[in-house]
Enzyme design. Sequence first.
Site, PDB file in Angstrom:
ATOM      1  N   ASP A  73       4.258   2.061  -6.152  1.00  0.00           N
ATOM      2  CA  ASP A  73       5.088   0.994  -5.384  1.00  0.00           C
ATOM      3  C   ASP A  73       5.241   1.243  -3.947  1.00  0.00           C
ATOM      4  O   ASP A  73       5.496   2.502  -3.454  1.00  0.00           O
ATOM      5  CB  ASP A  73       6.504   1.199  -6.162  1.00  0.00           C
ATOM      6  N   ASN A 118       9.261  -7.884   4.224  1.00  0.00           N
ATOM      7  CA  ASN A 118       9.090  -9.193   3.916  1.00  0.00           C
ATOM      8  C   ASN A 118      10.214 -10.129   4.175  1.00  0.00           C
ATOM      9  O   ASN A 118      10.205 -11.169   4.402  1.00  0.00           O
ATOM     10  CB  ASN A 118       8.916  -9.304   2.329  1.00  0.00           C
ATOM     11  N   HIS A 152       7.076 -14.035   4.886  1.00  0.00           N
ATOM     12  CA  HIS A 152       6.270 -13.582   3.753  1.00  0.00           C
ATOM     13  C   HIS A 152       4.797 -13.790   4.058  1.00  0.00           C
ATOM     14  O   HIS A 152       4.018 -12.962   3.611  1.00  0.00           O
ATOM     15  CB  HIS A 152       6.349 -14.969   2.574  1.00  0.00           C
ATOM     16  N   ASP A 187       2.466 -10.590   3.209  1.00  0.00           N
ATOM     17  CA  ASP A 187       1.107 -10.666   2.771  1.00  0.00           C
ATOM     18  C   ASP A 187       0.212 -10.000   3.097  1.00  0.00           C
ATOM     19  O   ASP A 187      -0.764  -9.262   2.800  1.00  0.00           O
ATOM     20  CB  ASP A 187       0.749 -12.446   2.539  1.00  0.00           C
ATOM     21  N   ASP A 197       4.561  -5.545  -5.200  1.00  0.00           N
ATOM     22  CA  ASP A 197       4.036  -4.534  -4.245  1.00  0.00           C
ATOM     23  C   ASP A 197       3.607  -3.241  -5.142  1.00  0.00           C
ATOM     24  O   ASP A 197       3.704  -2.206  -4.946  1.00  0.00           O
ATOM     25  CB  ASP A 197       5.131  -4.214  -3.021  1.00  0.00           C
ATOM     26  N   ARG A 225      -3.411  11.873  -0.769  1.00  0.00           N
ATOM     27  CA  ARG A 225      -4.290  10.945   0.041  1.00  0.00           C
ATOM     28  C   ARG A 225      -3.939   9.454   0.259  1.00  0.00           C
ATOM     29  O   ARG A 225      -4.003   9.015   1.563  1.00  0.00           O
ATOM     30  CB  ARG A 225      -5.712  11.177  -0.266  1.00  0.00           C
TER      31      ARG A 225
END
Length: 219
Positions: free
Chosen positions: A105, A113, A118, A122, A148, A169
């Site tokens: 997440d 956002n 938006h 994106d 997300d 990583r």
Amino acid sequence: KRMWKEIEAKGRWEDEFWHKKKNGDDIAVRLSVSVIADDDGKVLQYAAVLTDVTKRKQDQDRIYYQANYDALTELPNRALFHDRLTLGLATTSRTSRKLGLLFLDLDGFKLVNDTLGHDIGDLLLQEAASRLQNCIRSGDTVARLGGDEFTVIMPNLTDTSHAPLLAQRILDSLAKPFNLKGHESFVSGSIGVTIYPDDADDANDLIKHADSAMYRAKE
């Protein structure tokens, strides 16, 4: 060879394949070949009918893509993620290897956002998806479940320590600044890791544990 074998056995054959036109364009063709014989069964000639089925093939490909891939990031979507996980578990259960599942997440995505819009959000998701793909091994699957939230399926694990190494990583990659249309943004990630069959022996429990671990990491 298959074509002639079936023609000799049944008197007809048909199949579809991709072909190149003289101008170099690819065309999908359905070829049907039938035997024309006399009353004694002697082959006189063959009738071949070629049909252009390119549009139908393209429509099928488009429908499959829309059903299985996320339109924004072009990653596998929730449906294809479940298919790949089920297949990975079935394959892993027949070997002595293991499977890792990562739930990710993005922390700070909502702020980007809400403050930058938006469109910028994106772009952030697309760039995050690209970074995730650059981190994984060949044979791993990155999927976007929605919003997300992303997942990584790691089949054929010989060493379970590889899963948290990949998670680190990914976190390091996400920690680098995102340049989004001149806006420099920073996000981080929270990742939950679970291993089959150590932590669960079916897909639903594996997903549930990975999700719980991710929320624990976020806390």
